[in-house]
Design an enzyme around this catalytic site. Sequence first.
Site, PDB file in Angstrom:
ATOM      1  N   GLU A  84       0.815  -1.221   0.000  1.00  0.00           N
ATOM      2  CA  GLU A  84       0.000   0.000   0.000  1.00  0.00           C
ATOM      3  C   GLU A  84       0.850   1.274   0.000  1.00  0.00           C
ATOM      4  O   GLU A  84       0.360   2.355  -0.340  1.00  0.00           O
ATOM      5  CB  GLU A  84      -0.936   0.004   1.206  1.00  0.00           C
ATOM      6  CG  GLU A  84      -2.038  -1.032   1.147  1.00  0.00           C
ATOM      7  CD  GLU A  84      -3.094  -0.738   0.092  1.00  0.00           C
ATOM      8  OE1 GLU A  84      -3.062   0.362  -0.491  1.00  0.00           O
ATOM      9  OE2 GLU A  84      -3.931  -1.612  -0.163  1.00  0.00           O
ATOM     10  N   GLU A 115       7.921 -21.455   8.447  1.00  0.00           N
ATOM     11  CA  GLU A 115       8.092 -20.556   9.586  1.00  0.00           C
ATOM     12  C   GLU A 115       9.027 -21.126  10.645  1.00  0.00           C
ATOM     13  O   GLU A 115       9.521 -20.395  11.502  1.00  0.00           O
ATOM     14  CB  GLU A 115       6.740 -20.224  10.214  1.00  0.00           C
ATOM     15  CG  GLU A 115       6.103 -21.334  11.020  1.00  0.00           C
ATOM     16  CD  GLU A 115       4.878 -20.830  11.777  1.00  0.00           C
ATOM     17  OE1 GLU A 115       4.956 -20.774  13.017  1.00  0.00           O
ATOM     18  OE2 GLU A 115       3.867 -20.506  11.142  1.00  0.00           O
TER      19      GLU A 115
END
Length: 297
Positions: A84, A115
Amino acid sequence: MIDLSTLTTERRNNETFNLDQMTVAEALIKMNNEDKKVAFAVEEALPNIEPVISSAIEAFNKGGRLIYMGAGTSGRLGVLDAAECVPTFGVPATQVIGLIAGGDKAMTVSVEGAEDSLELGRQDLIDLKLNENDLVLGIAASGRTPYVIGALDYAKEIGAKTASLSCNLNAEISKHAEFPIEVDCGPEFLTGSTRLKSGTAQKLILNMISTISMIGIGKVYNNLMVDVKPTNEKLVERSKRIIMQATDCTYEEAEEKFIEADQDVKLAIVMLLTDCAAEEGKTKLVRANGFVKNTLN
């Protein structure tokens, strides 16, 4: 080995023990009440968020980058916030970067084991050619994700600034970052589902970090996003409104300067406020380090 059962994010919420017996209306009220707690929890963490923003501004001023790293929801939120920044503040996609354990595929599907790899976090930063001017922000609701810890440790090794964001107090990743942020939202509405309150808290904090650091490098005039990139019809019209709001000019005047400035909103504003042509406006902005206010002196 960390006992996950001791983490706040893994505890059961006393307010929702009978969740499966609630009506839809009752569940909505309970969930909304839990969400109300998030902003207050973030407020408690503000003193620890401030130095992260200052460090991001310093990194940008040195030509460095802000790099978010996380797994699962935490990683996706980092990727979202980074993406964004490009249309909102007109920065290149290489200035604010979101990395997620398992790569782009992990944005939509789970990548098993990603992860849990210390080495993967390290390697992702090596591939990015991390340098000492960068700031790495590791995001992990649990506060113990190996991918994030591996990345933070590598960043410290090469002299980059490090920060962490966890939704547990006394988090493991806090020991691996120069600027740790810990926000305690309490147990989740649905036990262990950290995409809920924890994810909301993380998004609020990432909003703060990216937005206020961009203010710090001249991407905002008053409360207007003057470096917005008009990549679609909606943003073209918004750009003209921003010019009007910043200068009190008419729509026609805003449109004219917008075109003369080659759709550069900030430049059009400077041209109107200082009554100059495009080339002179560009020079003024360079001298003012991109701050519109500083072109008015």
